[in-house]
Design an enzyme around this catalytic site. Structure first.
Site, PDB file in Angstrom:
ATOM      1  N   ARG A 171       0.638  -1.154  -0.060  1.00 57.25           N
ATOM      2  CA  ARG A 171       0.025  -0.041  -0.009  1.00 57.25           C
ATOM      3  C   ARG A 171       0.937   1.436  -0.015  1.00 57.25           C
ATOM      4  NH1 ARG A 171      -2.012  -3.622   3.762  1.00 57.25           N
ATOM      5  NH2 ARG A 171      -4.251  -4.410   3.363  1.00 57.25           N
ATOM      6  N   LYS A 227      -1.562  -2.044   7.300  1.00 59.48           N
ATOM      7  CA  LYS A 227      -2.770  -1.905   7.977  1.00 59.48           C
ATOM      8  C   LYS A 227      -3.170  -2.641   8.891  1.00 59.48           C
ATOM      9  CE  LYS A 227      -7.495  -1.234   6.122  1.00 59.48           C
ATOM     10  NZ  LYS A 227      -8.312  -1.445   4.488  1.00 59.48           N
ATOM     11  N   HIS A 266      -2.354   2.649  -5.946  1.00 60.32           N
ATOM     12  CA  HIS A 266      -3.002   1.565  -5.372  1.00 60.32           C
ATOM     13  C   HIS A 266      -3.295   0.773  -6.800  1.00 60.32           C
ATOM     14  CE1 HIS A 266      -5.138  -0.481  -2.190  1.00 60.32           C
ATOM     15  NE2 HIS A 266      -6.092  -0.749  -2.966  1.00 60.32           N
ATOM     16  N   ARG A 300      -0.832  -1.998  -6.843  1.00 59.47           N
ATOM     17  CA  ARG A 300      -1.054  -3.023  -5.716  1.00 59.47           C
ATOM     18  C   ARG A 300      -2.046  -4.016  -6.454  1.00 59.47           C
ATOM     19  NH1 ARG A 300      -1.196  -4.727  -0.436  1.00 59.47           N
ATOM     20  NH2 ARG A 300      -3.256  -5.205   0.397  1.00 59.47           N
ATOM     21  N   HIS A 308      -3.885  -8.954   3.647  1.00 62.36           N
ATOM     22  CA  HIS A 308      -5.631  -9.383   3.910  1.00 62.36           C
ATOM     23  C   HIS A 308      -5.545  -9.845   5.037  1.00 62.36           C
ATOM     24  CE1 HIS A 308      -6.419  -8.345  -0.738  1.00 62.36           C
ATOM     25  NE2 HIS A 308      -6.239  -7.023  -0.041  1.00 62.36           N
ATOM     26  N   TYR A 352      -9.624 -11.259  -7.077  1.00 58.11           N
ATOM     27  CA  TYR A 352      -8.935 -11.252  -8.081  1.00 58.11           C
ATOM     28  C   TYR A 352      -9.234 -12.439  -8.684  1.00 58.11           C
ATOM     29  CZ  TYR A 352      -6.714  -7.368  -5.688  1.00 58.11           C
ATOM     30  OH  TYR A 352      -6.372  -6.182  -5.208  1.00 58.11           O
TER      31      TYR A 352
END
Length: 275
Positions: free
Chosen positions: A136, A159, A217, A220, A243, A252
């Site tokens: 990120r 994150k 982004h 990414r 994630h 995806y």
């Protein structure tokens, strides 16, 4: 404002310790309904609530309002303010495939950069790094030189305060080293602006927008898409992206299915036949 709503706002503020911004969002969503109908929220029927909220045509906005209402009624049930839970169904939002760039498209953008200056070399290295790591942009800008160890990248400012270690392509590491040597700055952090201060999110956005026409982004997404279409295991990609849920990564797979469909349409003789 009704007593039940005041109690709910105090609960999420004190007991749940939500941020001031989150509490204000709940307050705005729920008090607006009470003010519109001039009735305590707890007394309203589901059909009345849905009718009131139907003014929001944007489904994401509508779902946010519905989420606030559901949270309020769940609280009321647990506090015995009501004998049953009112749970409103969310509006269905069609899944949108994340935008991404092919490696060829990224290379075309990279070819536009003048690498004779350290600023140009920085831009080149930054784009390569984002595509090679899937980081990120906030994670990228917080990196220090010690976070890259050989061919491994240690992301410490991920994150949710989580850390992860991901492999980094040799080419990206090589170009970063060239940029750092050219810049002449002896800073702990990696990405600098022309003054030697830490590069900002806005500046990073301008860099990728200038050469690729997209936000950082998207690189990414491009990283994840390249891995999935190349045959990478979904759980491995989940770990590489950081994630917390596999559900987030599963979007995806839609790209992979689309890629497979297009391959069949191009290559299989029956795909070209018409009934």
């Amino acid at each position: 404002m009704s007593n039940e709503l005041e109690a709910f706002l105090e609960y999420i503020s004190v007991t749940k310790a939500l941020s001031k911004k989150s509490v204000e969002a709940y307050k705005s969503d729920l008090s607006q309904i009470e003010e519109t109908l001039a009735k305590p929220l707890i007394t309203l029927e589901s059909h009345t609530l849905l009718s009131t909220l139907s003014i929001y045509k944007n489904k994401r906005t509508l779902n946010r309002k519905l989420s606030s209402v559901n949270a309020f009624f769940e609280f009321c049930y647990k506090q015995h303010f009501s004998s049953q839970v009112t749970k409103l169904k969310f509006a269905k939002i069609p899944k949108l495939l994340p935008k991404f760039l092919s490696y060829k498209k990224i290379q075309e953008g990279l070819s536009l950069i003048d690498r004779s200056t350290w600023i140009g070399q920085r831009d080149y290295a930054l784009i390569l790094f984002l595509y090679a790591s899937g980081a990120r942009i906030t994670e990228c800008l917080e990196l220090s030189r010690g976070d890259i160890e050989g061919e491994w990248l240690h992301i410490r400012h991920a994150k949710g305060d989580k850390e992860r270690i991901v492999p980094l392509a040799k080419l990206a590491k090589k170009e970063i080293d060239i940029y750092l040597n050219m810049s002449g700055f002896d800073k702990e952090f990696i990405w600098c602006n022309y003054k030697g201060s830490k590069l900002s999110r806005i500046s990073a956005y301008k860099i990728t927008q200038k050469y690729l026409g997209v936000s950082p982004h998207i690189l990414r997404h491009s990283y994840a898409t390249s891995l999935i279409t190349g045959g990478a295991d979904l759980r491995v990609v989940q770990e590489l992206l950081g994630h917390s849920s596999l559900l987030t990564t599963q979007i995806y797979t839609h790209i992979q299915k689309q890629d497979l469909k297009e391959t069949v349409e191009v290559c299989h003789p029956m795909a070209k036949e018409r009934l």
